[in-house]
Design an enzyme around this catalytic site. Structure first.
Site, short mmCIF file in Angstrom:
data_model
loop_
_atom_site.label_atom_id
_atom_site.label_comp_id
_atom_site.label_asym_id
_atom_site.label_seq_id
_atom_site.Cartn_x
_atom_site.Cartn_y
_atom_site.Cartn_z
N CYS A 150 -10.56 -43.10 3.19
CA CYS A 150 -9.27 -43.67 2.82
C CYS A 150 -9.35 -45.19 2.64
O CYS A 150 -8.89 -45.72 1.61
CB CYS A 150 -8.20 -43.30 3.84
SG CYS A 150 -8.67 -43.58 5.57
N PHE A 151 -9.94 -45.89 3.60
CA PHE A 151 -10.10 -47.34 3.45
C PHE A 151 -10.93 -47.70 2.22
O PHE A 151 -10.55 -48.59 1.45
CB PHE A 151 -10.72 -47.95 4.70
CG PHE A 151 -9.78 -48.09 5.86
CD1 PHE A 151 -8.62 -48.85 5.77
CD2 PHE A 151 -10.05 -47.48 7.08
CE1 PHE A 151 -7.76 -49.00 6.85
CE2 PHE A 151 -9.20 -47.61 8.16
CZ PHE A 151 -8.05 -48.37 8.06
#
Length: 335
Positions: A150-151
């Site tokens: 996600c990051f």
């Protein structure tokens, strides 16, 4: 497309598993033929009561032979190390796989430095990193896709348009914040209500496992990426504030619009972005502002959707020759 495609989920207990179920139930071409977790013996609505009256099918104990007979494609919503034990036999049986874990995102040496020993080195040679804006053409023929973290999704999408404007060997500073769902469903002291509520804190600063993923995918040395994630008291959402040093004259907004003109899941904003406007969708909203040789980039996504489940379905759509936008949520949870 005339026939439906049977797909399955391994790891239906967690938040990303739930989001996959919600998307796939509305998919006109994918038939959710198999749902499993490590134990079985329950139904999906018992695991997730929000599905009462919507979907009440059996959740089975994960069995590779059974899922490979029933499904053309499997989504693995599993932790790292666990996922690779499924990938190897599934690929051998001709089943396509979208892996939401970290097991196939990195080259062997980097993976083993930051995670654990890898037990499926052969398939590392054939995996496609599942960021459509980066690898859309390769995804069309992929048998195994590593869904990005996600990051990294948020950071890479923000950085890609400006890499050739960046002054080489200067720091890439990423200050990122995520909702508590990013820590997963399992209870911990860190995610305890009393610890998270009315609070904000960083974790694993400069040492987080997603830093080498960001560096490797944008083609810079790990030492050039200074990545600090923070946990904020919201349920879902992610925003990355990125700072780089740039040179040459350019219009940052015009450059963003040109770079992503053919990418339907990236929206360019002329005002600072926010998490709420992308919650529940596959959109990545990006804003950029330059002052002298410093460029500020702000990138917002839903950590469970664009950072995991909806991006996984986009990848599966492309793998199976379907329009990538089919069944992908595009209406934000606002207010």
């Amino acid at each position: 497309m005339s026939k439906s495609i049977n797909v399955g989920i391994v790891g239906a207990t967690g938040y990303t598993g739930l989001e996959l179920v919600k998307i796939l139930l509305k998919h006109p071409y994918f038939n959710l033929a198999y749902i499993s977790n490590s134990e079985g013996g329950t139904t999906i609505n018992k695991l997730h009561p929000s599905l009462n009256g919507v979907c009440e099918v059996e959740v089975k104990k994960a069995d590779i032979a059974e899922m490979s007979q029933l499904c053309e494609l499997i989504f693995l919503a599993l932790p790292h190390k666990t996922a690779m034990a499924y990938v190897k036999p599934l690929i051998a049986k001709g089943v396509k796989v979208v892996d939401l874990s970290a097991d196939y995102r990195l080259p062997l040496d980097i993976y083993e430095e930051f995670y654990c020993q890898h037990t499926d080195k052969d398939n590392l040679e054939n995996v496609v990193y599942g960021l459509p804006e980066l690898n859309r053409h390769k995804l069309k023929n992929a048998k195994l896709v590593a869904n990005p973290g996600c990051f990294p999704t948020s950071a890479i999408l923000g950085l890609l348009p400006f890499l050739d404007k960046r002054i080489k060997n200067t720091p890439i500073i990423i200050d990122a914040k995520t909702g508590v769902s990013g820590a997963g469903k399992k209870l911990s002291e860190v995610t305890h209500f009393v610890n998270v509520n009315d609070n904000l804190f960083s974790y694993n600063p400069l040492l987080h496992r997603h830093a080498p993923e960001i560096a490797q995918k944008i083609g810079v040395a790990f030492e050039e990426v200074s990545f600090v994630p923070h946990l904020v008291p919201v349920t879902r959402g992610m925003i990355s504030s990125i700072y780089i040093q740039v040179e040459k004259d350019f219009d940052e907004v015009a450059l963003l619009k040109e770079f992503y003109k053919d990418d339907i899941h990236v929206r360019i904003s002329e005002n600072p972005v926010d998490m709420k406007s992308v919650a529940g969708t596959n959109f990545c909203d990006i804003y950029a502002k330059r002052s002298g040789n410093i460029l500020y980039i702000s990138s917002a996504i839903d950590n469970l959707m664009r950072g995991a489940s909806s991006q996984a379905v986009v990848n599966a759509n492309i793998m199976m020759g379907i329009d990538e936008n089919i069944a992908i949520p595009d209406i934000a949870y606002v207010p």
